[in-house]
Design an enzyme around this catalytic site. Structure first.
Site, short mmCIF file in Angstrom:
data_model
loop_
_atom_site.label_atom_id
_atom_site.label_comp_id
_atom_site.label_asym_id
_atom_site.label_seq_id
_atom_site.Cartn_x
_atom_site.Cartn_y
_atom_site.Cartn_z
N GLY A 84 0.70 -1.64 0.27
CA GLY A 84 -0.01 -0.08 0.07
C GLY A 84 0.93 1.39 0.16
O GLY A 84 2.30 1.14 -0.43
N PHE A 85 0.17 2.00 0.44
CA PHE A 85 0.43 3.54 0.16
C PHE A 85 1.32 3.97 -1.54
O PHE A 85 2.79 4.55 -1.45
CB PHE A 85 1.47 3.82 1.54
CG PHE A 85 1.68 5.66 1.41
CD1 PHE A 85 0.72 6.06 2.27
CD2 PHE A 85 3.19 6.42 1.53
CE1 PHE A 85 0.77 7.07 2.55
CE2 PHE A 85 2.54 8.00 1.19
CZ PHE A 85 1.52 8.73 2.30
N HIS B 135 3.90 1.76 -8.62
CA HIS B 135 3.18 0.63 -8.08
C HIS B 135 2.25 0.03 -9.47
O HIS B 135 1.54 -0.44 -9.84
CB HIS B 135 2.52 0.85 -6.74
CG HIS B 135 3.31 0.58 -5.71
ND1 HIS B 135 2.99 1.52 -4.76
CD2 HIS B 135 3.94 -0.45 -4.88
CE1 HIS B 135 3.72 0.99 -3.82
NE2 HIS B 135 4.61 0.16 -3.74
N GLN C 67 8.08 -9.17 8.02
CA GLN C 67 8.93 -9.12 7.19
C GLN C 67 9.53 -7.90 7.98
O GLN C 67 10.74 -6.77 7.73
CB GLN C 67 8.73 -9.17 5.31
CG GLN C 67 8.20 -7.47 5.53
CD GLN C 67 7.41 -6.85 4.04
OE1 GLN C 67 6.58 -8.37 3.48
NE2 GLN C 67 8.08 -6.56 2.91
N GLN D 145 12.47 -3.90 -9.86
CA GLN D 145 13.80 -4.09 -9.80
C GLN D 145 14.00 -3.08 -8.64
O GLN D 145 15.37 -3.85 -7.61
CB GLN D 145 13.67 -3.74 -11.24
CG GLN D 145 15.82 -3.80 -11.03
CD GLN D 145 15.88 -4.92 -11.12
OE1 GLN D 145 15.51 -5.94 -11.22
NE2 GLN D 145 17.50 -5.50 -10.27
N LYS D 146 13.90 -1.76 -7.85
CA LYS D 146 13.63 -1.20 -7.20
C LYS D 146 14.48 -2.74 -5.82
O LYS D 146 15.33 -2.08 -5.04
CB LYS D 146 12.93 -0.61 -6.59
CG LYS D 146 13.25 -0.05 -5.23
CD LYS D 146 13.71 1.54 -5.25
CE LYS D 146 13.67 1.98 -3.37
NZ LYS D 146 12.99 1.31 -2.78
N GLN E 86 14.96 -8.94 -3.25
CA GLN E 86 13.66 -9.47 -2.91
C GLN E 86 13.08 -10.69 -4.84
O GLN E 86 12.81 -12.11 -4.01
CB GLN E 86 12.93 -8.62 -2.71
CG GLN E 86 11.05 -9.19 -2.72
CD GLN E 86 9.92 -8.02 -2.39
OE1 GLN E 86 10.36 -7.75 -1.30
NE2 GLN E 86 9.26 -7.01 -2.75
N MET F 244 11.16 5.60 -6.98
CA MET F 244 10.06 5.94 -5.88
C MET F 244 10.16 4.66 -4.89
O MET F 244 10.60 4.04 -5.04
CB MET F 244 8.57 6.28 -7.07
CG MET F 244 8.92 7.11 -7.71
SD MET F 244 7.26 6.71 -8.72
CE MET F 244 7.08 8.29 -9.49
N SER F 245 9.72 5.29 -3.70
CA SER F 245 9.06 4.19 -2.39
C SER F 245 8.83 4.93 -1.51
O SER F 245 8.62 6.23 -1.63
CB SER F 245 10.97 3.65 -1.86
OG SER F 245 10.54 3.59 -0.27
O1 PAF Z 1 8.17 -5.67 -1.66
C1 PAF Z 1 7.29 -5.46 -1.66
O2 PAF Z 1 5.98 -4.01 -1.09
C2 PAF Z 1 6.22 -5.90 -0.20
O3 PAF Z 1 8.14 -6.78 -0.19
C3 PAF Z 1 5.50 -7.68 -0.40
C4 PAF Z 1 6.17 -8.46 -1.76
C5 PAF Z 1 4.57 -6.35 -0.82
C6 PAF Z 1 5.69 -9.22 0.11
O4 PAF Z 1 5.06 -8.26 1.27
#
Ligand code: PAF
Length: 278
Positions: free
Chosen positions: A28-29, A34, A58, A145-146, A150, A181-182
């Site tokens: 979200g946010f 996204h 996490q 890719q940011k 992951q 962007m984050s």
């Molecule tokens: O990249 C993220 O926003 C999170 O790590 C994810 C993949 C939604 C898992 O909670």
């Protein structure tokens, strides 16, 4: 656009979606990065599912789970603009009921970089992503890719556990000055926001040196370190790393496919970014 909160309802509506189904997991946010994932998913699939879930498992005990930015009405309005079909917004209890006891632990690629600094982080990511994949059953899932490590972790989980979907990596979306962007950029004060561009500048400096023929990873890391240290608001550099892009093993001599990754504190906020050497 349907918005559902329970796993049962999500599974029920999933059965009615037209195949193939693209999936974008988020916390979200939302920002344009996204939305770019959703646009790509929309272009490659007949239906798109987005999840919004700030995954508690996490975050480390000293991390920003409580303060992580949240704004569901704004997120839903943004997802409408890119024609999302279905949004899954589960609660923490829905995803992790009291009897929850099973975890996905990807070894090896999680031991360095973010994994070394944020113990348990990738165990939480892999577990929630595996659960979301099982619930949503997508044809393809889209990641930015940011968060380069992951993506490597999730691809390894897919391969090791024979999961039946494709992971698509979408290039990092940047602000006009280059800052990736984050959702966490919102933590930056105005002067820190200006200083934060130092991460991207250090990455492009590395790319420039490599393009001119520098292959010594140690020398490039040193130039980057000195460059970042000139920025008064740059604090602790957690790592500057030049690795193989697929295995994330550190390189002495750069040989493609290679990636430069870094994590730096700008004031209090900690930012990460990377650039693929092409
Ligand atoms: O990249 C993220 O926003 C999170 O790590 C994810 C993949 C939604 C898992 O909670």
């Amino acid at each position: 656009m349907n918005v559902v909160e329970t796993i049962a309802e999500m599974k029920r509506l999933r059965r009615e979606l037209v195949e193939p189904v693209g999936f974008v997991p988020t916390m979200g946010f939302l920002h344009n990065g996204h939305l770019e994932l959703v646009r790509r998913a929309k272009a490659e699939n007949s239906s798109v599912v987005v999840s919004i879930f700030v995954n508690p498992t996490q975050f480390g005990p000293q991390e920003d789970f409580e303060s992580y930015p949240r704004d569901l009405p704004r997120d839903l309005a943004m997802l409408e603009t890119v024609k999302t079909d279905l949004v899954f917004v589960p609660s923490a209890d829905e995803m992790y009921p009291p009897q929850f006891d099973s975890w996905v632990n990807v070894e090896g690629v999680t031991e360095r970089l973010e994994g070394a600094i944020r113990p348990g982080h990738f165990k939480g990511v892999a577990t929630v992503v595996a659960k979301l994949f099982n619930i949503v059953q997508p044809t393809k899932a889209y990641f930015g890719q940011k968060d380069a490590q992951q993506v490597v972790v999730i691809k390894k989980m897919l391969a090791d556990l024979n999961m039946n979907l494709e992971v698509v990596t979408v290039p990092t979306v940047r602000e006009p000055d280059g800052l990736a962007m984050s959702s966490r950029n919102t933590y930056l004060k105005p002067d820190e926001r200006q200083a934060a561009v130092v991460l991207y500048q250090a990455l492009t400096l590395a790319q420039g040196l490599w393009r001119k023929g520098e292959k010594d990873a140690g020398r490039i890391r040193q130039v980057m370190r000195e460059f970042i240290q000139q920025q008064p608001l740059a604090g602790k550099i957690d790592y500057i790393s030049i690795t193989n892009a697929e295995t994330l093993r550190e390189l002495d001599i750069i040989k493609p496919p290679a990636i430069v990754l870094l994590a730096v504190k700008i004031g209090k906020p900690r930012l990460i970014d990377n650039i693929v050497l092409v």
